[in-house]
Design a protein around this motif. Structure first.
Motif, PDB file in Angstrom:
ATOM      1  N   ARG A  79      33.723  26.029  48.198  1.00 45.38           N
ATOM      2  CA  ARG A  79      34.755  27.004  48.569  1.00 45.38           C
ATOM      3  C   ARG A  79      34.255  28.432  48.349  1.00 45.38           C
ATOM      4  N   VAL A  80      33.639  28.670  47.198  1.00 45.21           N
ATOM      5  CA  VAL A  80      33.135  30.020  46.899  1.00 45.21           C
ATOM      6  C   VAL A  80      32.107  30.434  47.953  1.00 45.21           C
ATOM      7  N   LEU A  81      31.141  29.561  48.208  1.00 48.59           N
ATOM      8  CA  LEU A  81      30.051  29.934  49.116  1.00 48.59           C
ATOM      9  C   LEU A  81      30.537  30.066  50.554  1.00 48.59           C
ATOM     10  N   ALA A  82      31.445  29.177  50.952  1.00 47.03           N
ATOM     11  CA  ALA A  82      31.952  29.255  52.330  1.00 47.03           C
ATOM     12  C   ALA A  82      32.699  30.564  52.538  1.00 47.03           C
ATOM     13  N   ARG A  83      33.430  31.003  51.528  1.00 43.36           N
ATOM     14  CA  ARG A  83      34.141  32.283  51.674  1.00 43.36           C
ATOM     15  C   ARG A  83      33.154  33.454  51.601  1.00 43.36           C
ATOM     16  N   HIS A  84      32.279  33.399  50.629  1.00 41.96           N
ATOM     17  CA  HIS A  84      31.386  34.539  50.419  1.00 41.96           C
ATOM     18  C   HIS A  84      30.531  34.805  51.657  1.00 41.96           C
ATOM     19  N   THR A 110      38.979  29.270  38.726  1.00 42.20           N
ATOM     20  CA  THR A 110      39.936  30.242  38.173  1.00 42.20           C
ATOM     21  C   THR A 110      40.120  31.505  39.014  1.00 42.20           C
ATOM     22  N   VAL A 111      39.137  31.861  39.849  1.00 40.60           N
ATOM     23  CA  VAL A 111      39.242  33.110  40.622  1.00 40.60           C
ATOM     24  C   VAL A 111      39.273  32.823  42.125  1.00 40.60           C
ATOM     25  N   CYS A 112      38.232  32.174  42.614  1.00 41.97           N
ATOM     26  CA  CYS A 112      38.191  31.851  44.047  1.00 41.97           C
ATOM     27  C   CYS A 112      38.900  30.513  44.239  1.00 41.97           C
ATOM     28  N   THR A 156      45.489  31.103  47.255  1.00 38.25           N
ATOM     29  CA  THR A 156      45.183  32.531  47.250  1.00 38.25           C
ATOM     30  C   THR A 156      44.139  32.871  46.189  1.00 38.25           C
ATOM     31  N   PRO A 157      42.971  33.370  46.607  1.00 34.00           N
ATOM     32  CA  PRO A 157      41.967  33.748  45.608  1.00 34.00           C
ATOM     33  C   PRO A 157      42.320  35.072  44.933  1.00 34.00           C
ATOM     34  N   ARG A 158      41.784  35.265  43.716  1.00 32.72           N
ATOM     35  CA  ARG A 158      42.034  36.522  42.999  1.00 32.72           C
ATOM     36  C   ARG A 158      40.836  37.450  43.204  1.00 32.72           C
ATOM     37  N   CYS A 159      40.733  37.975  44.417  1.00 35.75           N
ATOM     38  CA  CYS A 159      39.530  38.743  44.778  1.00 35.75           C
ATOM     39  C   CYS A 159      39.367  39.984  43.907  1.00 35.75           C
ATOM     40  N   GLU A 160      40.483  40.523  43.421  1.00 36.45           N
ATOM     41  CA  GLU A 160      40.378  41.748  42.609  1.00 36.45           C
ATOM     42  C   GLU A 160      39.658  41.474  41.288  1.00 36.45           C
ATOM     43  N   GLN A 161      39.575  40.201  40.879  1.00 35.12           N
ATOM     44  CA  GLN A 161      38.862  39.880  39.623  1.00 35.12           C
ATOM     45  C   GLN A 161      37.461  39.313  39.876  1.00 35.12           C
ATOM     46  N   CYS A 162      37.052  39.304  41.130  1.00 33.56           N
ATOM     47  CA  CYS A 162      35.844  38.538  41.474  1.00 33.56           C
ATOM     48  C   CYS A 162      34.576  39.393  41.359  1.00 33.56           C
ATOM     49  N   PRO A 163      33.560  38.857  40.670  1.00 31.64           N
ATOM     50  CA  PRO A 163      32.331  39.635  40.491  1.00 31.64           C
ATOM     51  C   PRO A 163      31.466  39.723  41.754  1.00 31.64           C
ATOM     52  N   VAL A 164      31.756  38.876  42.753  1.00 33.87           N
ATOM     53  CA  VAL A 164      30.932  38.942  43.968  1.00 33.87           C
ATOM     54  C   VAL A 164      31.755  39.424  45.169  1.00 33.87           C
ATOM     55  N   ALA A 165      32.817  40.152  44.864  1.00 34.86           N
ATOM     56  CA  ALA A 165      33.728  40.609  45.923  1.00 34.86           C
ATOM     57  C   ALA A 165      33.092  41.654  46.836  1.00 34.86           C
ATOM     58  N   ASP A 166      32.180  42.472  46.291  1.00 31.59           N
ATOM     59  CA  ASP A 166      31.650  43.599  47.069  1.00 31.59           C
ATOM     60  C   ASP A 166      31.060  43.181  48.409  1.00 31.59           C
ATOM     61  N   ASP A 167      30.339  42.050  48.403  1.00 27.03           N
ATOM     62  CA  ASP A 167      29.716  41.625  49.666  1.00 27.03           C
ATOM     63  C   ASP A 167      30.295  40.298  50.163  1.00 27.03           C
ATOM     64  N   CYS A 168      31.509  39.980  49.730  1.00 29.03           N
ATOM     65  CA  CYS A 168      32.138  38.732  50.198  1.00 29.03           C
ATOM     66  C   CYS A 168      32.703  38.941  51.598  1.00 29.03           C
ATOM     67  N   ARG A 169      32.178  38.206  52.541  1.00 26.57           N
ATOM     68  CA  ARG A 169      32.587  38.438  53.939  1.00 26.57           C
ATOM     69  C   ARG A 169      34.040  38.030  54.186  1.00 26.57           C
ATOM     70  N   ALA A 170      34.467  36.945  53.533  1.00 26.26           N
ATOM     71  CA  ALA A 170      35.862  36.523  53.756  1.00 26.26           C
ATOM     72  C   ALA A 170      36.812  37.628  53.301  1.00 26.26           C
ATOM     73  N   ARG A 171      36.518  38.242  52.163  1.00 23.86           N
ATOM     74  CA  ARG A 171      37.392  39.318  51.665  1.00 23.86           C
ATOM     75  C   ARG A 171      37.310  40.532  52.597  1.00 23.86           C
ATOM     76  N   ILE A 172      36.091  40.922  52.953  1.00 19.05           N
ATOM     77  CA  ILE A 172      35.907  42.126  53.779  1.00 19.05           C
ATOM     78  C   ILE A 172      36.589  41.949  55.136  1.00 19.05           C
ATOM     79  N   ARG A 217      39.692  37.175  55.769  1.00 21.64           N
ATOM     80  CA  ARG A 217      39.772  35.781  56.235  1.00 21.64           C
ATOM     81  C   ARG A 217      39.851  34.779  55.078  1.00 21.64           C
ATOM     82  N   THR A 218      40.229  35.244  53.894  1.00 22.47           N
ATOM     83  CA  THR A 218      40.226  34.311  52.747  1.00 22.47           C
ATOM     84  C   THR A 218      41.184  33.141  52.959  1.00 22.47           C
ATOM     85  N   ALA A 219      42.279  33.389  53.690  1.00 21.95           N
ATOM     86  CA  ALA A 219      43.261  32.306  53.867  1.00 21.95           C
ATOM     87  C   ALA A 219      42.750  31.231  54.820  1.00 21.95           C
TER      88      ALA A 219
HETATM   89  S1  SF4 Z   1      35.971  37.956  46.832  1.00 17.40           S
HETATM   90 FE1  SF4 Z   1      37.674  36.564  46.891  1.00 17.40          FE
HETATM   91  S2  SF4 Z   1      37.212  35.105  48.512  1.00 17.40           S
HETATM   92 FE2  SF4 Z   1      35.311  36.202  48.020  1.00 17.40          FE
HETATM   93  S3  SF4 Z   1      34.273  34.854  46.574  1.00 17.40           S
HETATM   94 FE3  SF4 Z   1      35.460  36.338  45.388  1.00 17.40          FE
HETATM   95  S4  SF4 Z   1      37.480  35.361  45.016  1.00 17.40           S
HETATM   96 FE4  SF4 Z   1      36.410  34.216  46.635  1.00 17.40          FE
END
Ligand code: SF4
Length: 349
Positions: A139-144, A186-188, A192-208, A211-213
């Motif tokens: 799930r993490v990698l598919a979103r990222h 716990t985060v992704c 609903t993921p908690r992107c605001e707490q995610c350490p790899v959010a900066d370059d996560c394509r789903a978030r950018i 498309r996280t849903a």
């Molecule tokens: S930014 Fe959001 S969707 Fe992307 S890996 Fe982190 S929690 Fe998952």
């Protein structure tokens, strides 16, 4: 410039990851293996009390290998997916005979251990680099990386394995493995993921791309067929319930269950097969529904007080209902255990 995926994840793990799980202290191969098998399809919070009870009774591989399968199943009662318990027991016996593997390939040859579980064991027990790809990691990698083809497809699996391989660092194998599992749990999260707490959010394509849903993409499942059955709650006059031993393989293999009849009309012939007679009418004692991977069980529970001839070869045993509520001495399917707990007492006393 953005730091590598693993570096950010490990920095997050140091502050926010789970460091106090019982199988982390100490991280021996036996404890890590046991936890990984229990964690397949099951959440950490559910696993912890089972893990602790198991270790208390089977502190090491020899103790587990020497146990009766029934006792292993009894301690597994309620965790579900009982093939895991049977495989665990067989794997323990194989390891006592042939030794504990030290490689991913060696672990993957044991019953119940797939490639990702084998890698998780090696990474955590030996702190050696090994690439995992369990449901959380997928799930993490598919979103990222915004992998938007169905997860079940072979090409998607290959793509996800390649991403997992590229993300896994050379060092801190045990921590990285725990970190990416924690991030997914716990985060992704599913939902609903908690992107605001995610350490790899900066370059996560789903978030950018917002498309996280919709990621990860799953093939639409066909509705599971419903299998209707009747479960027979058979009580003797002494507050005991009859439990039939299921065949070793198949649904609820090796567990002790209420006898099953395909129809209400067939209940009396099942009684006759068991050498029992009703001393009153059948009573409806409720419904049991349980989802298996390929079908849904919808069972009516029919109860009766029964008497039985003293035959030597009963295909099961009588158990005091109070004991079954508090501390079942046999492995019970989760829905049967729930039913017994909900009723809590004999129905025909
Ligand atoms: S930014 Fe959001 S969707 Fe992307 S890996 Fe982190 S929690 Fe998952």
């Amino acid at each position: 410039m953005t730091a590598p995926f693993a570096e950010r994840l490990l920095a997050w793990f140091d502050h926010h990851g789970r460091h106090d799980l019982p199988w982390q202290h100490p991280r021996t191969p036996y404890r890590v293996w046991l936890s990984e098998i229990m964690l397949q399809q099951t959440q950490v919070a559910t696993v912890i009390p089972y893990f602790e009870r198991f270790l208390e009774r089977f502190p090491d591989l020899d103790a587990l290998a020497a146990a009766e399968t029934d006792e292993v199943l009894a301690l597994w009662s309620g965790l579900g997916y009982y093939a895991r318990a049977r495989n665990l027991h067989r794997a323990a016996q194989q390891m006592v005979d042939a030794g504990v593997p030290a490689t991913v390939e060696g672990w993957a040859e044991l019953p119940g251990v797939g490639p990702s579980t084998a890698a998780a064991i090696v990474a955590q027990a030996f702190d050696e680099r090994a690439v995992i790809l369990d449901g959380n990691v997928k799930r993490v990698l598919a979103r990222h990386a915004a992998v938007d083809t169905p997860q079940e497809a072979a090409a998607t699996q290959r793509e996800l394995w390649a991403l997992a391989e590229a993300c896994t660092p050379a060092d801190r194998a045990a921590d990285y493995t725990q970190a990416i599992m924690d991030l997914g749990a716990t985060v992704c999260r599913r939902g609903t993921p908690r992107c605001e707490q995610c350490p790899v959010a900066d370059d996560c394509r789903a978030r950018i791309e917002g498309r996280t849903a919709e990621l990860p993409v799953r093939r639409r499942r066909k509705a599971r067929p419903v299998r209707e059955r009747v479960l027979l709650w058979l009580e003797d006059g002494e507050g005991r319930l009859f439990l039939e031993k299921r065949p070793p393989s198949g649904i609820w293999g090796g567990l002790a269950s209420l006898p099953v009849s395909k129809t209400s009309d067939g209940a009396d012939s099942r009684l006759a097969e068991l050498g029992m007679q009703r001393s009153g009418d059948w009573h409806s004692l409720g419904q049991v529904r349980h989802a298996f991977s390929h079908f849904e069980l919808a069972a009516e529970v029919q109860g009766a007080a029964v008497s039985h001839a003293a035959v030597a070869e009963l295909p099961g045993e009588w158990h005091a209902i109070e004991r079954l509520v508090d501390e079942p001495p046999v492995g019970l399917p989760a829905p049967v255990q729930r039913l017994i707990r909900e009723r809590g007492a004999p129905a025909f006393a």
